[in-house]
Enzyme design. Structure first.
Site, PDB file in Angstrom:
ATOM      1  N   CYS A  74       0.688  -1.041   0.042  1.00  0.00           N
ATOM      2  CA  CYS A  74       0.261  -0.125  -0.154  1.00  0.00           C
ATOM      3  C   CYS A  74       0.895   1.468  -0.131  1.00  0.00           C
ATOM      4  CB  CYS A  74      -0.794   0.238   1.296  1.00  0.00           C
ATOM      5  SG  CYS A  74      -2.080   1.324   0.806  1.00  0.00           S
ATOM      6  N   CYS A  78       0.219   5.025   6.882  1.00  0.00           N
ATOM      7  CA  CYS A  78      -0.547   5.230   8.044  1.00  0.00           C
ATOM      8  C   CYS A  78       0.563   4.171   8.687  1.00  0.00           C
ATOM      9  CB  CYS A  78      -1.204   3.942   8.075  1.00  0.00           C
ATOM     10  SG  CYS A  78      -2.756   4.692   6.471  1.00  0.00           S
ATOM     11  N   CYS A  81      -0.234   0.680  10.120  1.00  0.00           N
ATOM     12  CA  CYS A  81      -0.408  -0.362   9.250  1.00  0.00           C
ATOM     13  C   CYS A  81       0.466  -1.179   8.447  1.00  0.00           C
ATOM     14  CB  CYS A  81      -0.979  -0.288   8.171  1.00  0.00           C
ATOM     15  SG  CYS A  81      -1.671  -1.020   7.106  1.00  0.00           S
ATOM     16  N   CYS A 120     -16.877  -9.877   5.301  1.00  0.00           N
ATOM     17  CA  CYS A 120     -15.973  -7.750   4.648  1.00  0.00           C
ATOM     18  C   CYS A 120     -15.048  -8.646   4.024  1.00  0.00           C
ATOM     19  CB  CYS A 120     -15.766  -7.234   5.875  1.00  0.00           C
ATOM     20  SG  CYS A 120     -16.823  -6.898   6.920  1.00  0.00           S
ATOM     21  N   CYS A 154     -19.030  -5.998   2.797  1.00  0.00           N
ATOM     22  CA  CYS A 154     -18.719  -4.647   3.112  1.00  0.00           C
ATOM     23  C   CYS A 154     -17.368  -4.762   2.149  1.00  0.00           C
ATOM     24  CB  CYS A 154     -18.990  -4.542   4.489  1.00  0.00           C
ATOM     25  SG  CYS A 154     -17.523  -2.972   5.763  1.00  0.00           S
ATOM     26  N   CYS A 214     -19.481   2.418   7.043  1.00  0.00           N
ATOM     27  CA  CYS A 214     -19.156   1.924   8.476  1.00  0.00           C
ATOM     28  C   CYS A 214     -18.314   2.570   8.774  1.00  0.00           C
ATOM     29  CB  CYS A 214     -18.532   0.673   8.245  1.00  0.00           C
ATOM     30  SG  CYS A 214     -17.651  -0.397   9.282  1.00  0.00           S
ATOM     31  N   ARG A 286     -18.948  -2.138  16.773  1.00  0.00           N
ATOM     32  CA  ARG A 286     -18.728  -3.331  16.137  1.00  0.00           C
ATOM     33  C   ARG A 286     -17.003  -2.913  16.693  1.00  0.00           C
ATOM     34  NH1 ARG A 286     -20.908  -5.823  12.299  1.00  0.00           N
ATOM     35  NH2 ARG A 286     -22.229  -3.829  10.866  1.00  0.00           N
TER      36      ARG A 286
END
Length: 373
Positions: A74, A78, A81, A120, A154, A214, A286
């Site tokens: 990616c 972040c 991550c 998801c 999702c 979400c 959640r």
């Protein structure tokens, strides 16, 4: 050292939220959110449990499964991550290709057979704009096929344009996850590759497309209590409350900039769950990443405070999760039942509440606009 509580504005009313407990509004001030958040914990949980019972079956908890369909590589930065290419060598995670259709569908079938009602899928992308049309078409086909299994679907695929949100909606997507992570003020300490406004723009595109929103955050990024207040305030003052609000506890991964971050204590997560429930009474809260470190008692406190969803299965995107057998035993001991797929989500917009009726009502106009009706 704990941060000081935000000072109240002279005209703020410290009792309004209690007098109007359970009311649905997006007009919360940051000071009011701080009042809720800083309420003594047991009192806060009591009020949250009261609100929870106004709108939800307190025994019903949705079981969801999360699959990384494209891992690593990616371009985002972040700091929490493991999938960022900026520290892939330190983490030891190699970029993988987008999974094949049949492999993903088989994972969805196994999840449904195990009791999950929401599947998801996450891809380590900045957004679909960075990939070719073939990969995007494959993801849309995955959404369509899994939706045909009578499962909620999702995805979390990074930043979306309005057209991409429309494509997902047309494919039958139930919900789109795009967490705000933390407060607007602290966000620049978490990533340098995008702005908070970028996150909000994607949420708006999702909402306009008629997809269930979400959006939640992560606790334990080095933020203080005022940042947790800021995150909750941002979520609770969106045009419509998100249908789903994930509360994640950081799972620090070796090799990431936050590898040494201390995990938040379970009661810190309970406080965030309870505050979210008071502020967004009809949203599904959640209980997401980090649950592996929680005892059954810790999780029971979260359910009492208003959490009504978990991820099941032995893995999240790249980190471990609770075993399904362990969760089944906990459900039995606590007297919990599983939320079925497509039970309407009372929060959010009428066109995106997660039910089949809402999906059909929104799909027809778009199909007509595309000449497909």
């Amino acid at each position: 050292m704990a941060e000081p509580e935000p000072a109240l504005e002279p005209d703020s009313d410290p009792g309004r939220w209690l007098r109007e407990l359970g009311s649905i509004r997006s007009s919360w001030t940051r000071e009011e959110v701080a009042q809720v958040f800083n309420t003594p914990l047991l009192e806060l949980v009591f009020h949250a449990a009261t609100v929870h019972r106004m709108y939800n079956d307190p025994q019903m908890v949705q079981r969801c499964t999360l699959l990384s369909i494209k891992t690593g590589g990616c371009p985002e930065t972040c700091t929490y991550c493991a999938q960022s290419s900026s520290w892939s060598k330190e983490v030891g995670l190699k970029a993988e290709k987008l999974m094949g259709m049949e492999e993903v569908l088989e994972a969805a079938r196994r999840a449904k057979a195990a009791g999950s009602t929401r599947f998801c899928m996450g891809a380590a992308w900045r957004g679909p704009s960075q990939v070719g049309k073939g990969q995007w078409a494959r993801v849309l086909a995955m959404v369509k096929e899994i939706r045909a299994m009578d499962m909620e679907v999702c995805t979390t695929l990074g930043m979306l344009t309005p057209d991409q949100a429309g494509d997902l909606r047309e494919a039958g997507l139930t919900a789109y996850n795009h967490n705000l992570d933390t407060s607007p003020e602290y966000y620049s300490k978490i990533t340098s590759s995008r702005k908070y406004e970028d996150r909000l723009a994607t949420l708006e595109a999702v909402r306009e497309a008629g997809i269930s929103v979400c959006a939640g955050g992560i606790i334990g990024l080095g933020e203080g209590p005022t940042d947790r207040v800021g995150l909750l305030h941002q979520l609770a003052t969106l045009r419509e409350h998100p249908e789903s609000v994930p509360i994640n506890a950081l799972v620090a991964v070796a090799g990431t900039p936050l590898e040494g971050a201390a995990p938040p204590g379970p009661l810190e997560v309970v406080r965030c769950v309870a505050a979210a429930r008071v502020l967004m009474p009809r949203s599904v809260v959640r209980l997401s990443a980090g649950r592996l470190k929680f005892s059954k008692t810790d999780q029971a406190m979260c359910f009492l405070a208003g959490a009504n969803s978990i991820f099941d299965g032995d893995k999240l995107l790249t980190t471990a999760n609770n075993e399904r057998d362990e969760d089944a035993a906990m459900f039995a001991e606590l007297g919990l039942t599983s939320r079925p797929a497509f039970l309407p989500y009372p929060a959010g917009a009428a066109s995106s509440n997660g039910s089949d009726a809402a999906q059909d009502s929104c799909a027809a106009p778009r199909a007509a606009a595309l000449g497909m009706a």
